[in-house]
Scaffold this active site. Sequence first.
Site: not given
Length: 486
Positions: A317-320, A346
């Site tokens: 869940d890195r949310k780039f 993500t």
Amino acid sequence: MATVRQDELNVVEQCVIDLYNVGVVKFGSFTLKSGMLSPVYFDLRIIISFPKLMETVAEVMWAKRPGNQYKLVCGVAYTGLPIATVISTKQGVPMLIRRKERKGYGTKKMVEGNFEAGQKCLMIEDVIVSGSSVYETVETLQELQLSVQDAVVFLDRQHGATANLSAMGINVVSVVTMTEMMAILLKHGLVDHTTHESVLEFISSHQDTSIVTKEKSSSKEGIQVMDRKKRSFKSRIATTNQPLARKLFEIMSIKKTNLCVAADVTTSKELLSLTEKVGPHICVLKTHIDILADFSQDTVAALKDLAVKHNFLIFEDRKFGDIGSTVASQYSGGAYKIVDWADLVTVHGLPGDGVIKGLASAVNGRTRGCVLVSQMSSSGTLTSEEYIKSCGKMAENHTSFVVGFVSQSSISGDPRFIVFTPGVQLNKTTDGLGQQYVTPRAAVFERGADVIIVGRGITQASDPVAAAKKYREEAFLAYEERVSIQ
């Protein structure tokens, strides 16, 4: 479908040979837009550098038209546009252009050109795989009350597009199919028997990429995307060629689980211990790898082993959310080297398509994918309806890399995309820090989630295994109830 005269057949054969000679037909290993790995690639864009050949392509396509009463032609962006332009100028038929996205200035039109409601328009496309590009263009034109029933394509790759579009009431006529093209190349000694047979075997094993249908119960006339909420996970395998989406549908079908555990723990020992316990009950394990105080490559190596042992995907869940070049470096480099071990990551849609292109550029042959964060479960979230729709469009434009969405609602009916819903708890509604919870049944049955994401309801339970079993059971029962209602 129009018949082919002998003299026309000869023109088509010579055209195929000429296209091969200028490099339109290539053999090797190629990833198509749909995500399919193909031994043959057909790149008709090259003909813009060969005007006479482009004119021939336009002529044979126009000769294949199934009718004669067309008042308009419209090329499917992008390669269909120059072909449609040649047809328009040669045949004296007015042309329309359907934009990939709506202009943010001026008239903000989606379709350029002059037209009247009810006019009959012929679609022009270079090659079809699933038919999605034709579908999107036809839908836009039909919304403007144009009559669109026929499409001419140069190459049908024989992956189900003709059947898909036929089910929607669109008659597709191709100049050649992939099988016919390969027969021409073999006949003239341009491919050997081994290459010919390998392509035919590929066609045989990849004939179903169904994505669209006409739903009788729909209140909207014309073309509809099949409602994913009514489809079983097993049936949705055939709707996508994104390898990880296919794998996840398969895992959920076999293991009978649509549970993702958010393993937000702070040590490698906790992470691996929790994963060993809940692994048999999940389809996905979601991590926040940067909160581990003792991260090492040994940790992710052990995590990958557990993913194989228990058959689940790893979801970081890195949310780039930066420009393409930056996210490419973040994805492939640094201390975590996420691309080496995370199946899914993500991504925020705010930077636009560049963030997806940047991540995809760092994959280098690995089987990877991303999930677009279109809605969040926190109170006061700033995601607007326009942003949510834009995320949907980004996904449609990048089906080879986008697996689905993180969302609190059913933002897409497209069966290719998987909806992940976080903020799921059995006994709480908030956590005092802005997190809002819904029950597994509400998430799946009422809101349309495919996969529920559960964190503290399992990780902080006195018995994580028992809790995982409970969430798994409730979520999968809600899914089974949902697909049973037609």
